[in-house]
Design a protein around this motif. Structure first.
Motif, PDB file in Angstrom:
ATOM      1  N   THR A 274       0.838  -1.204   0.000  1.00 32.43           N
ATOM      2  CA  THR A 274       0.000   0.000   0.000  1.00 32.43           C
ATOM      3  C   THR A 274       0.870   1.250   0.000  1.00 32.43           C
ATOM      4  O   THR A 274       1.818   1.360   0.766  1.00 32.43           O
ATOM      5  N   SER A 275       0.553   2.196  -0.877  1.00 31.34           N
ATOM      6  CA  SER A 275       1.348   3.418  -0.995  1.00 31.34           C
ATOM      7  C   SER A 275       1.031   4.381   0.146  1.00 31.34           C
ATOM      8  O   SER A 275      -0.032   4.313   0.780  1.00 31.34           O
ATOM      9  N   ALA A 276       1.967   5.293   0.386  1.00 29.99           N
ATOM     10  CA  ALA A 276       1.770   6.310   1.425  1.00 29.99           C
ATOM     11  C   ALA A 276       0.573   7.190   1.100  1.00 29.99           C
ATOM     12  O   ALA A 276      -0.180   7.606   1.995  1.00 29.99           O
ATOM     13  N   GLU A 277       0.367   7.462  -0.186  1.00 33.53           N
ATOM     14  CA  GLU A 277      -0.772   8.288  -0.588  1.00 33.53           C
ATOM     15  C   GLU A 277      -2.094   7.593  -0.265  1.00 33.53           C
ATOM     16  O   GLU A 277      -3.040   8.215   0.238  1.00 33.53           O
ATOM     17  N   ALA A 278      -2.150   6.285  -0.524  1.00 30.44           N
ATOM     18  CA  ALA A 278      -3.363   5.528  -0.226  1.00 30.44           C
ATOM     19  C   ALA A 278      -3.621   5.474   1.284  1.00 30.44           C
ATOM     20  O   ALA A 278      -4.767   5.577   1.736  1.00 30.44           O
ATOM     21  N   ILE A 279      -2.542   5.320   2.061  1.00 28.66           N
ATOM     22  CA  ILE A 279      -2.683   5.291   3.524  1.00 28.66           C
ATOM     23  C   ILE A 279      -3.176   6.633   4.043  1.00 28.66           C
ATOM     24  O   ILE A 279      -4.043   6.700   4.920  1.00 28.66           O
ATOM     25  N   ASP A 280      -2.636   7.712   3.481  1.00 30.19           N
ATOM     26  CA  ASP A 280      -3.055   9.047   3.900  1.00 30.19           C
ATOM     27  C   ASP A 280      -4.544   9.253   3.635  1.00 30.19           C
ATOM     28  O   ASP A 280      -5.280   9.749   4.502  1.00 30.19           O
ATOM     29  N   GLU A 281      -4.991   8.864   2.454  1.00 30.88           N
ATOM     30  CA  GLU A 281      -6.409   9.009   2.107  1.00 30.88           C
ATOM     31  C   GLU A 281      -7.282   8.133   3.016  1.00 30.88           C
ATOM     32  O   GLU A 281      -8.344   8.552   3.480  1.00 30.88           O
ATOM     33  N   LEU A 282      -6.821   6.926   3.286  1.00 35.89           N
ATOM     34  CA  LEU A 282      -7.563   5.988   4.127  1.00 35.89           C
ATOM     35  C   LEU A 282      -7.763   6.551   5.541  1.00 35.89           C
ATOM     36  O   LEU A 282      -8.869   6.548   6.080  1.00 35.89           O
ATOM     37  N   THR A 283      -6.670   7.047   6.141  1.00 36.34           N
ATOM     38  CA  THR A 283      -6.754   7.518   7.523  1.00 36.34           C
ATOM     39  C   THR A 283      -7.615   8.774   7.641  1.00 36.34           C
ATOM     40  O   THR A 283      -8.414   8.900   8.570  1.00 36.34           O
ATOM     41  N   GLY A 304      -2.738   4.552  13.482  1.00 39.20           N
ATOM     42  CA  GLY A 304      -1.458   3.892  13.237  1.00 39.20           C
ATOM     43  C   GLY A 304      -1.580   2.810  12.178  1.00 39.20           C
ATOM     44  O   GLY A 304      -2.680   2.361  11.856  1.00 39.20           O
ATOM     45  N   ILE A 305      -0.445   2.374  11.646  1.00 42.87           N
ATOM     46  CA  ILE A 305      -0.446   1.411  10.541  1.00 42.87           C
ATOM     47  C   ILE A 305       0.356   0.163  10.900  1.00 42.87           C
ATOM     48  O   ILE A 305       1.482   0.249  11.401  1.00 42.87           O
ATOM     49  N   TYR A 306      -0.258  -0.999  10.672  1.00 41.47           N
ATOM     50  CA  TYR A 306       0.442  -2.275  10.697  1.00 41.47           C
ATOM     51  C   TYR A 306       0.610  -2.723   9.246  1.00 41.47           C
ATOM     52  O   TYR A 306      -0.367  -2.714   8.480  1.00 41.47           O
ATOM     53  N   SER A 307       1.815  -3.111   8.870  1.00 45.04           N
ATOM     54  CA  SER A 307       2.081  -3.574   7.510  1.00 45.04           C
ATOM     55  C   SER A 307       2.046  -5.105   7.471  1.00 45.04           C
ATOM     56  O   SER A 307       2.817  -5.766   8.166  1.00 45.04           O
ATOM     57  N   ARG A 308       1.132  -5.664   6.682  1.00 49.35           N
ATOM     58  CA  ARG A 308       1.044  -7.125   6.563  1.00 49.35           C
ATOM     59  C   ARG A 308       1.851  -7.593   5.340  1.00 49.35           C
ATOM     60  O   ARG A 308       1.614  -7.129   4.217  1.00 49.35           O
ATOM     61  N   ASN A 309       2.772  -8.525   5.578  1.00 48.65           N
ATOM     62  CA  ASN A 309       3.562  -9.088   4.479  1.00 48.65           C
ATOM     63  C   ASN A 309       2.651  -9.835   3.508  1.00 48.65           C
ATOM     64  O   ASN A 309       1.745 -10.555   3.910  1.00 48.65           O
ATOM     65  N   THR A 310       2.923  -9.654   2.233  1.00 51.17           N
ATOM     66  CA  THR A 310       2.080 -10.295   1.229  1.00 51.17           C
ATOM     67  C   THR A 310       2.712 -11.553   0.629  1.00 51.17           C
ATOM     68  O   THR A 310       2.048 -12.280  -0.111  1.00 51.17           O
ATOM     69  N   SER A 311       3.964 -11.845   0.933  1.00 52.65           N
ATOM     70  CA  SER A 311       4.598 -13.039   0.372  1.00 52.65           C
ATOM     71  C   SER A 311       3.995 -14.286   1.004  1.00 52.65           C
ATOM     72  O   SER A 311       3.644 -14.305   2.181  1.00 52.65           O
ATOM     73  N   SER A 312       3.885 -15.339   0.213  1.00 57.05           N
ATOM     74  CA  SER A 312       3.267 -16.583   0.691  1.00 57.05           C
ATOM     75  C   SER A 312       4.088 -17.230   1.808  1.00 57.05           C
ATOM     76  O   SER A 312       3.537 -17.830   2.736  1.00 57.05           O
ATOM     77  N   GLU A 313       5.418 -17.092   1.741  1.00 51.70           N
ATOM     78  CA  GLU A 313       6.270 -17.690   2.766  1.00 51.70           C
ATOM     79  C   GLU A 313       5.999 -17.075   4.134  1.00 51.70           C
ATOM     80  O   GLU A 313       5.862 -17.783   5.141  1.00 51.70           O
TER      81      GLU A 313
END
Length: 389
Positions: A274-283, A304-313
Motif C-alpha cells: 500500500t502506498s503512502a498516498e493511499a494510507i493518507d487518504e484511508l486515515t 497507526g499502521i500495521y504492515s502485513r507481508n504479502t509473500s506466501s512464505e
C-alpha cells in the motif's frame, strides 16, 4: 484529525441531531423542573412534618431539599462543562460534569448520615406523632409526583447522555419508595397506635446513604477512566474496517473528556504494498467518517499502521505463529504480525486477559515458544492491554 482541527470538529458537532447547545438547554430545563417540584414538596412536607411531629416526613422534606440542591449543582456544572475549549484546556471542560456528579453524591451521602443521626436520637428519645388527613394527602401526592418526575428525568438523561440526570431520576424513584414507607408508618400508627416514625426514618437514612455511596463510586470510576462500551467500540471499528484496503482494526483507545467527547486512536492493518498516498487518504477518510457517524462524540486523533507481508512464505509463518500464540488459554487476540527478512526480525502484538494469573509470565512463555520455532529470528512481541472488546 489533529488537535489543531478541534474547531472544525466543534463546527461539525453543531450540525448533529442533539448539538451541545441543545443538550445543555435540555439538561437545564429538566433540572429547573426538578428544582421546582422538589422545593414545593419540601415546603409542604416540612410544614406537615412539624405540625404532625413526624420525623419521617420531616426527613423526607430534607431529602427533597437535597434533591433540589443537586439539580442546582447539575445546572451550574452543565454550564461550566459547556464552555468552549481554550489554550489551557484544548479538549474543553466536559469532565466538569463528573466533578458535579461527585459533589451531588457527597451531598446525598451527607444528608443520609445526618438524617441517620437524627433518627437514632428519636429512637432513644421517642416523640408521639400527630397525623392528620392533610399529612397523608401530602405524602401521597409526594409519591405520585416523585414517580412521574423520576421517570421523566431518567428518560431525558438517557436521551441526552447525561449521567447526572439519570442519577437524579433514579434518586427520585427511590424517594417515592421511601415516601411509601413513611405513608405506611402513618397508617400503622392510625390503625394500631404503634409509632414506627424513628425506625422508618432510620430505614430512609440507610437508603439515602446507600444511594450516595453508589453514586460516588460510579463517579469516581468514570474519573479514573472506564472501559469503552462494547457497542461503541464495535461501531468505531466497524466504520474503519469498511475502508478499502483495511485488513484489520486493532488497539482502539478512547480517552473520556466528558459524556459527549471521546478522543483516541487505533491501528489498521494494510498490505505492505500500500502506498503512502493511499494510507493518507484511508486515515483521513476513516477519521471523518467516525466523527460524522458518532455525531461528533468520537474524535480519532491518530490512526497507526500495521504492515502485513504479502509473500506466501511469510503468510505461512504468520499462521504458524498465530497457532502458537492462540494455544495459550488467556490470549484474547494476536495481531500486527510483520517480518523484516533483511534484519531477520519477527514482530507481533498479543493481548492477554487481565484475569490471567501471571500475564507477564505467560507473555514470556509465548515469546520463548516463538523463538524456539524460529531460532534464526529476533522475536519482538508487544504485550497489549485489553482496552476494548
Amino acid at each position: 484529525m489533529s488537535l489543531e482541527n478541534d474547531k472544525a470538529a466543534q463546527d461539525a458537532q453543531a450540525t448533529s441531531p442533539i448539538p451541545a447547545t441543545a443538550r445543555e438547554k435540555t439538561i437545564v430545563r429538566t433540572s429547573v423542573l426538578g428544582i421546582a417540584a422538589n422545593v414545593l414538596l419540601a415546603a409542604f412536607k416540612a410544614a406537615v412534618g412539624v405540625l404532625s411531629n413526624s420525623i419521617a416526613i420531616t426527613l423526607d422534606a430534607v431529602n427533597n431539599l437535597s434533591d433540589a440542591l443537586s439539580s442546582v449543582i447539575t445546572i451550574v456544572g452543565t454550564k461550566l462543562a459547556g464552555r468552549a475549549p481554550d489554550k489551557r484546556h484544548p479538549m474543553g471542560y466536559g469532565r466538569i460534569e463528573y466533578l458535579t456528579a461527585m459533589i451531588i453524591s457527597v451531598i446525598v451521602l451527607y444528608a443520609g448520615v445526618t438524617s441517620a443521626v437524627e433518627s437514632v436520637q428519636k429512637i432513644i428519645s421517642p416523640e408521639t406523632p400527630d397525623y392528620s388527613a392533610a399529612a397523608l394527602v401530602v405524602v401521597t401526592a409526594g409519591v405520585v409526583t416523585k414517580v412521574l418526575l423520576g421517570r421523566h428525568v431518567q428518560s431525558v438523561g438517557r436521551r441526552v447522555n447525561a449521567d447526572s440526570l439519570v442519577a437524579s431520576g433514579q434518586d427520585a424513584l427511590s424517594d417515592a419508595v421511601l415516601s411509601v414507607s413513611t405513608l405506611g408508618a402513618a397508617i400503622v400508627y392510625l390503625v394500631w397506635g404503634i409509632s414506627l416514625e424513628a425506625w422508618v426514618g432510620a430505614v430512609i437514612s440507610a437508603f439515602i446513604v446507600k444511594a450516595g455511596l453508589e453514586m460516588l463510586g460510579q463517579t469516581l470510576s468514570q474519573i479514573l477512566g472506564e472501559r469503552v462500551s462494547p457497542e461503541l467500540a464495535e461501531e468505531v471499528k466497524g466504520i474503519v474496517a469498511q475502508e478499502p484496503g483495511v485488513l484489520g482494526v486493532y488497539d482502539l483507545v478512547l480517552h473520556n473528556y466528558g459524556p459527549e467527547r471521546l478522543v483516541g486512536s487505533l491501528h489498521v492493518e494494510v498490505a505492505d504494498t500500500t502506498s503512502a498516498e493511499a494510507i493518507d487518504e484511508l486515515t483521513r477518510h476513516a477519521e471523518e467518517r467516525v466523527f460524522a457517524a458518532t455525531e461528533g462524540k468520537v474524535i480519532l486523533v491518530a490512526v497507526g499502521i500495521y504492515s502485513r507481508n504479502t509473500s506466501s512464505e511469510v503468510s505461512d509463518m504468520r499462521e504458524r505463529v498465530k497457532r502458537i500464540v492462540m494455544a495459550h488459554d488467556h490470549v484474547l487476540q494476536f495481531h500486527g504480525f510483520h517480518v523484516d527478512e533483511s534484519r531477520h526480525l519477527l514482530e507481533f502484538d498479543v493481548i492477554i486477559a487481565f484475569e490471567a494469573p501471571d500475564r507477564k509470565g505467560e507473555y514470556r512463555q509465548i515469546v520463548h515458544e516463538v523463538e524456539e520455532a524460529y531460532p534464526g529470528y529476533v522475536v519482538r512481541a508487544t504485550l497489549d492491554s485489553d482496552m476494548t472488546d
